[in-house]
Design an enzyme around this catalytic site. Structure first.
Site, mmCIF file in Angstrom:
data_model
loop_
_atom_site.group_PDB
_atom_site.id
_atom_site.type_symbol
_atom_site.label_atom_id
_atom_site.label_comp_id
_atom_site.label_asym_id
_atom_site.label_seq_id
_atom_site.Cartn_x
_atom_site.Cartn_y
_atom_site.Cartn_z
ATOM 1 N N ASP B 89 0.759 -1.362 0.130
ATOM 2 C CA ASP B 89 -0.399 0.025 -0.020
ATOM 3 C C ASP B 89 0.715 0.998 0.143
ATOM 4 O O ASP B 89 2.348 1.724 1.520
ATOM 5 C CB ASP B 89 -0.534 0.047 1.764
ATOM 6 C CG ASP B 89 -1.728 -0.882 0.944
ATOM 7 O OD1 ASP B 89 -1.897 -2.014 0.611
ATOM 8 O OD2 ASP B 89 -2.523 -1.157 1.861
ATOM 9 N N HIS B 91 -0.980 4.520 0.069
ATOM 10 C CA HIS B 91 -1.879 5.363 0.116
ATOM 11 C C HIS B 91 -1.366 6.837 -0.198
ATOM 12 O O HIS B 91 -1.555 7.429 0.795
ATOM 13 C CB HIS B 91 -2.185 5.719 1.799
ATOM 14 C CG HIS B 91 -3.162 3.776 1.909
ATOM 15 N ND1 HIS B 91 -4.180 4.207 1.115
ATOM 16 C CD2 HIS B 91 -3.427 2.864 2.551
ATOM 17 C CE1 HIS B 91 -4.824 2.743 1.660
ATOM 18 N NE2 HIS B 91 -4.035 2.226 1.876
ATOM 19 N N ASP B 117 -4.265 0.154 -3.734
ATOM 20 C CA ASP B 117 -4.263 1.017 -2.285
ATOM 21 C C ASP B 117 -3.398 1.845 -2.530
ATOM 22 O O ASP B 117 -2.587 2.281 -1.677
ATOM 23 C CB ASP B 117 -3.859 0.227 -1.266
ATOM 24 C CG ASP B 117 -5.502 -0.374 -0.430
ATOM 25 O OD1 ASP B 117 -5.911 -0.491 -1.507
ATOM 26 O OD2 ASP B 117 -5.542 0.082 0.685
ATOM 27 N N ASP B 120 -5.993 7.698 -1.257
ATOM 28 C CA ASP B 120 -6.536 8.218 0.563
ATOM 29 C C ASP B 120 -5.952 8.101 1.740
ATOM 30 O O ASP B 120 -4.429 7.546 1.435
ATOM 31 C CB ASP B 120 -8.072 6.734 0.404
ATOM 32 C CG ASP B 120 -9.255 6.833 0.044
ATOM 33 O OD1 ASP B 120 -9.486 8.120 -0.852
ATOM 34 O OD2 ASP B 120 -9.990 5.594 -0.880
ATOM 35 N N ARG B 121 -6.195 8.380 2.323
ATOM 36 C CA ARG B 121 -5.999 8.536 3.860
ATOM 37 C C ARG B 121 -5.080 9.783 3.103
ATOM 38 O O ARG B 121 -4.415 10.340 4.806
ATOM 39 C CB ARG B 121 -4.630 8.009 4.263
ATOM 40 C CG ARG B 121 -6.411 5.848 4.792
ATOM 41 C CD ARG B 121 -7.235 6.589 5.006
ATOM 42 N NE ARG B 121 -6.836 7.142 6.403
ATOM 43 C CZ ARG B 121 -6.845 6.372 7.263
ATOM 44 N NH1 ARG B 121 -7.265 4.166 7.494
ATOM 45 N NH2 ARG B 121 -6.518 6.298 8.183
ATOM 46 N N ASN B 149 -8.622 -2.300 -2.971
ATOM 47 C CA ASN B 149 -10.144 -1.596 -1.976
ATOM 48 C C ASN B 149 -10.303 -0.444 -2.356
ATOM 49 O O ASN B 149 -10.973 -0.307 -2.475
ATOM 50 C CB ASN B 149 -9.919 -2.991 -0.933
ATOM 51 C CG ASN B 149 -9.439 -1.981 0.295
ATOM 52 O OD1 ASN B 149 -8.031 -1.980 0.309
ATOM 53 N ND2 ASN B 149 -9.963 -2.641 1.246
ATOM 54 N N HIS B 150 -9.201 0.023 -2.305
ATOM 55 C CA HIS B 150 -9.184 1.460 -1.925
ATOM 56 C C HIS B 150 -9.268 1.857 -3.331
ATOM 57 O O HIS B 150 -10.014 2.805 -3.627
ATOM 58 C CB HIS B 150 -8.386 2.656 -1.333
ATOM 59 C CG HIS B 150 -8.389 2.239 0.125
ATOM 60 N ND1 HIS B 150 -8.690 2.979 0.888
ATOM 61 C CD2 HIS B 150 -7.987 1.744 1.209
ATOM 62 C CE1 HIS B 150 -9.584 3.522 2.562
ATOM 63 N NE2 HIS B 150 -8.035 1.492 2.268
ATOM 64 N N HIS B 199 -3.902 -7.986 -4.071
ATOM 65 C CA HIS B 199 -3.599 -6.805 -2.981
ATOM 66 C C HIS B 199 -3.817 -7.289 -1.380
ATOM 67 O O HIS B 199 -3.206 -7.081 -0.448
ATOM 68 C CB HIS B 199 -4.625 -6.057 -3.043
ATOM 69 C CG HIS B 199 -5.388 -5.000 -2.012
ATOM 70 N ND1 HIS B 199 -4.266 -3.983 -1.346
ATOM 71 C CD2 HIS B 199 -5.950 -4.436 -1.052
ATOM 72 C CE1 HIS B 199 -4.678 -2.870 -0.580
ATOM 73 N NE2 HIS B 199 -5.244 -3.527 -0.396
ATOM 74 N N ARG B 254 -12.642 -5.894 9.256
ATOM 75 C CA ARG B 254 -13.526 -5.835 7.937
ATOM 76 C C ARG B 254 -15.069 -5.410 7.799
ATOM 77 O O ARG B 254 -15.375 -4.754 7.291
ATOM 78 C CB ARG B 254 -12.796 -6.422 6.219
ATOM 79 C CG ARG B 254 -11.159 -6.408 6.673
ATOM 80 C CD ARG B 254 -10.290 -5.835 6.296
ATOM 81 N NE ARG B 254 -8.914 -5.329 6.004
ATOM 82 C CZ ARG B 254 -8.307 -4.623 6.105
ATOM 83 N NH1 ARG B 254 -8.120 -3.223 5.809
ATOM 84 N NH2 ARG B 254 -6.854 -5.076 5.846
ATOM 85 N N HIS B 281 -2.446 -4.716 2.208
ATOM 86 C CA HIS B 281 -3.503 -4.221 2.738
ATOM 87 C C HIS B 281 -3.664 -4.475 4.152
ATOM 88 O O HIS B 281 -4.952 -3.637 4.262
ATOM 89 C CB HIS B 281 -4.180 -5.951 2.507
ATOM 90 C CG HIS B 281 -5.759 -5.546 3.291
ATOM 91 N ND1 HIS B 281 -6.768 -4.675 2.185
ATOM 92 C CD2 HIS B 281 -6.909 -6.601 3.202
ATOM 93 C CE1 HIS B 281 -7.870 -4.764 2.058
ATOM 94 N NE2 HIS B 281 -8.081 -5.437 3.362
#
Lengths: 183, 483
Positions: B89, B91, B117, B120-121, B149-150, B199, B254, B281
Site C-alpha cells: 500500500d 496511500h 491502495d 486515500d488517507r 480495495n481503495h 492486494h 473488515r 492491505h
C-alpha cells in the site's frame, strides 16, 4: 442623565446615523467606555484592554483591538469603539461582518491580506501546536487558491467571493452573527 | 524566524519562512509533458508534481486513457518475470513514493509490481496516480499495478480521495481515475508460478488459480464473492484462536469478507504449485511481515505482507518495505518517511480552519468586555430594572450562544489536527475528551495507533455513509495561475 457624559449633540447624531444604536444605548456605552478608560484620556490603550482579566491573555486580543482601531494609532477612541460594536448589532449587514472578519487578517489595514499577515494571525491562534513550515505551506496555498488576480495577496473581493462559495462556513460564521432580539 | 510581539507592527507582506519552497503556480505545459512522439517527459513530470504543481485536466485524462487501454489488454492475473521489486500500500504518500523509486532503482531498468491502495488517507493521491500511470504508459511491460480495495467508488468517497480530486481538480478527474481503476488487473504471478500476488488474500471460492481468470473485473469492486475477497480478506491474526485449524472465518476487522488460516493458505499453495502468497492491505511496523511458515526443513513463510507507506497517516511511525525478488532469492529493503508539504484534514484552507476560532474569540471577548464594565454600572443608570437588563449586554446575548457554537466548531478542528491521520474515519470521542495528553499517549506506539485506527479498516456500510461533501468543491477552482 449622568453629569460625566460629554458627547456633543453633533457627535451623538453622527453616531446614531452611522450605527444602529439609540441615543440611550450610545450613552450607556459611553459610560462603559469611560469605565474602561482608566486614565481618562478619552482613548483605550492596549494596557487598558489588558486590565480586563478575562480577555487579557486571549491570543486574539491584538486583533480585537486591531479591528476597533481603524485609524491605526494603536488606541481606540469612542467613535471607533461604538462603530466596532455596531457590526454585531441588529442592523448590521453580512457585508459589514465579512469586512470585520477580513480586517482581523488585514493587520496593516492596506486593504489586502498579505502572506505575512495570514501567517502571523494563524500563528497567534496555533501557538506552538503547528510548525512554522506547516503554517507557511498552508498560507502559501490559501493565498494561491483565493487570490483571483494573481498578485500574491487577498483583496476583500477575493475574500468575499471565497466565503460566498462556501455556504456552510459563510452561514455559520457570518449569517449567524446577527442579533435578532431587539426586544 | 524571530519571535513577534503581536501588539507591535511587524512585516505584514513578506513570507516569514523564505526557506520553505513555495508551491508551483504553473500548469505543466503540454509540450513539456509530452514529446512529439507522445512519450512522457518523466523527469519534468516528477519535478513538477513534487512542487505541488498541477496538470491541465485534458492531459490527465489523456494519461488515464492511455494507461487504461494498456490495463484493458492485460489478463486478470498478469505473469511477470522473476526479477522484480514488489511494493504494498502507498496511500497517497507521493513523497515516499519518490523515495521508493530511489531505493528500488530507475523504472527504466528495474521491473516493479504494486499491490494496490494508491489513494486515500494521504494528501497526494492525484500526484501519485498521475506519476504511476505515466510510468505504466512509459514502461507497459515492466511497470505493473494491481487494484486494491481503495480503488473503488465506495472507499474514495468514504475516505479523502474524492475530496482531494475536487479540491485540486474536478469531478471529471476523479471519474477518469475511477475508470482506470475498473481496468486494473487483480493478481500477478512472479516467475514460474512461484509467488501469487494480490492486494488482500485468498477466498473460499478460490481453489484453482484459473478461477480468477474467469472473473469479470471490469467493474467496481463488488460487495462479496471472489473478486471482493481478493481485495478485502486478511490472514488470521497471530493471536486468533484456532489459527492453525480454521480455514476461513468471518473477517470481523473488515466487516466483510474472510480471515484465512494457515491450512487454507497451504491447501491453496499446494493445489496451485505455488511458494507463497504476497499481499498488502495491512500496515506493518517493519513494513513487512512473514506469516504461517512451513514446518520442518523449509521454514519459508507462506504469506508475505508488504506495506510501503512509511509513517502511515503521519502517525504510525512504521517503516515501509520493498520486496526484492531475484530469481529464487528474496530480501526486503526498508525505508522511512520523507517530509511532505502540510495539509489540514479534508484539504481545508487557513480561513476554513481559523474563522470559527476567530469568531468564537472575538465574540467572547466582546461579551467579557461589556460584562466587565457593567459590573458596577448601576448608579448612573436610568430607567427601570427591566430596561437596564435590556441593555447592550442583553442585545448581544445571542453572541454568547454563537460563541458556544464556535467553540464546538473550533474544538472539532483542533481534534482533527491532533488526530489528523485518523480524521477521515471515525474519531474516538472518549479519547478526545481526555485531551491533548491522552491523544499523545495514544499515539505513542505503533500498537496504539493500530487500535485507534481500527474503525478505518472496516468496509463502510450504508448507515455509516458520510453526508455529501457539500459546497466546498468550488474552493479549488478559484485557483488562477499566471502563464
Amino acid at each position: 442623565m449622568g453629569n460625566e457624559l460629554s458627547i456633543s449633540e453633533d457627535e451623538m447624531s453622527d453616531l446614531m446615523n452611522s450605527t444602529s444604536f439609540s441615543q440611550e444605548e450610545i450613552k450607556r456605552m459611553y459610560r462603559k467606555f469611560c469605565h474602561l478608560d482608566h486614565d481618562r484620556n478619552g482613548v483605550l490603550s492596549v494596557d487598558e484592554f489588558k486590565l480586563i482579566p478575562t480577555i487579557a491573555s486571549n491570543p486574539l486580543l491584538p486583533r480585537l483591538i486591531g479591528i476597533f482601531d481603524t485609524n491605526h494609532d494603536e488606541c481606540v477612541d469612542f467613535d471607533e469603539f461604538i462603530t466596532g460594536l455596531s457590526v454585531f448589532g441588529s442592523d448590521s449587514t453580512d457585508e459589514k461582518k465579512l469586512k470585520l472578519l477580513f480586517d482581523v487578517y488585514d493587520v496593516d489595514g492596506d486593504g489586502f491580506i498579505s502572506n505575512g499577515e495570514l501567517f502571523y494571525v494563524l500563528k497567534m491562534m496555533t501557538g506552538a501546536n503547528m510548525s512554522d513550515a506547516a503554517i507557511q505551506q498552508l498560507v502559501d496555498r490559501t493565498i494561491l487558491d483565493t487570490d483571483t488576480s494573481g498578485d500574491g495577496h487577498i483583496s476583500f473581493e477575493d475574500f468575499s467571493l471565497s466565503m460566498k462559495n462556501r455556504k456552510v462556513l459563510f452561514e455559520t460564521v457570518v449569517g449567524q452573527m446577527s442579533v435578532s432580539n431587539k426586544v | 524566524m524571530t519571535e513577534v510581539d503581536f501588539y507591535k507592527p511587524f512585516d505584514t507582506v513578506n513570507r516569514p519562512c523564505p526557506d520553505v519552497p513555495e508551491p508551483s503556480k504553473d500548469i505543466l505545459e503540454r509540450d513539456v509533458l509530452f514529446g512529439k512522439d507522445g512519450t512522457i517527459n518523466l523527469p519534468a513530470l516528477q519535478d513538477h508534481l513534487v512542487r505541488e504543481g498541477r496538470l491541465a485536466i485534458p492531459d490527465i485524462t489523456e494519461i488515464c486513457n492511455r494507461a487504461a487501454a494498456i490495463f484493458r489488454t492485460e489478463p486478470n492475473v498478469v505473469e511477470i518475470g522473476d526479477e522484480v521489486r514488489v511494493a504494498g500500500d502507498l496511500h497517497a504518500s507521493y513523497y515516499d513514493f519518490v523515495k521508493l523509486l530511489e531505493v528500488g532503482g530507475d523504472p527504466a531498468t528495474s521491473q516493479y509490481l504494486f499491490l494496490g491502495d494508491y489513494v486515500d488517507r494521504g494528501f497526494f493521491g492525484c500526484e501519485l496516480l498521475i506519476h504511476m500511470l505515466a510510468l505504466k504508459v512509459s514502461y507497459p511491460k515492466t511497470w505493473w499495478m494491481l487494484r486494491g480495495n481503495h480503488e473503488s467508488r465506495q472507499l474514495v468517497e468514504h475516505f479523502n480521495f474524492k475530496r482531494e480530486c475536487l479540491y485540486k481538480y474536478s469531478i471529471d478527474v476523479l471519474n477518469a481515475f475511477l475508470s482506470v481503476f475498473d481496468t486494473m488487473p487483480i493478481g500477478a504471478l512472479i516467475g514460474e508460478r512461484r509467488f501469487f500476488c494480490v492486494h488482500a488474500g485468498i477466498s473460499p471460492q478460490l481453489k484453482k488459480l484459473d478461477a480468477v481468470a474467469t472473473v469479470n473485473r471490469f467493474r467496481d469492486v463488488p460487495e462479496s464473492g471472489l473478486m471482493a475477497d481478493l481485495l478485502w480478506s486478511d490472514p488470521l491474526p497471530a493471536d486468533a484462536e484456532g489459527k492453525d485449524t480454521i480455514a476461513f472465518t468471518d473477517n470481523t476487522a473488515r466487516n466483510c469478507s474472510y480471515f484465512y488460516g494457515a491450512t487454507a493458505v497451504r491447501t491453496f499453495l499446494r493445489t496451485n504449485s505455488l511458494v507463497a502468497l504476497v499481499r498488502g492491505h495491512e500496515c506493518k511496523d517493519q513494513g513487512f511481515e512473514m506469516q504461517f511458515p512451513r514446518s520442518g526443513q523449509n521454514p519459508f513463510p507462506t504469506v508475505i505482507t508488504l506495506f510501503s507507506c512509511p509513517n502511515y497517516v503521519d502517525s504510525f511511525k512504521n517503516q515501509a518495505a520493498l520486496l526484492i525478488v531475484k530469481k529464487e532469492k528474496i530480501h526486503f529493503r526498508q525505508f522511512t518517511a520523507s517530509p511532505h508539504p502540510y495539509f489540514l484534514p479534508n484539504f481545508i484552507d487557513v480561513f476554513q480552519f481559523s474563522l470559527p476560532y476567530v469568531a468564537e474569540n472575538l465574540t467572547s471577548m466582546l461579551l467579557e468586555m461589556l460584562k466587565y464594565c457593567s459590573s458596577d454600572d448601576n448608579t448612573a443608570s436610568t430607567g427601570s430594572l427591566a430596561e437596564r437588563r435590556g441593555d447592550i449586554l442583553a442585545k448581544i446575548q445571542s453572541v454568547g450562544r454563537l460563541s458556544r457554537m464556535f467553540q464546538t466548531l473550533r474544538e472539532e478542528n483542533e481534534a482533527v489536527v491532533a488526530l489528523k491521520g485518523f480524521c477521515d474515519g471515525q474519531l474516538q470521542k472518549g479519547l478526545l475528551l481526555g485531551g491533548r495528553d491522552a491523544i499523545q499517549t495514544a499515539l505513542s506506539s505503533f500498537q496504539k495507533a493500530m487500535d485507534l485506527d481500527k474503525e478505518n479498516l472496516k468496509r463502510p456500510n450504508a448507515e455509516g455513509k458520510k453526508p455529501d461533501i457539500s459546497d466546498e468543491h468550488t474552493v479549488g477552482s478559484l485557483r488562477r495561475r499566471k502563464k
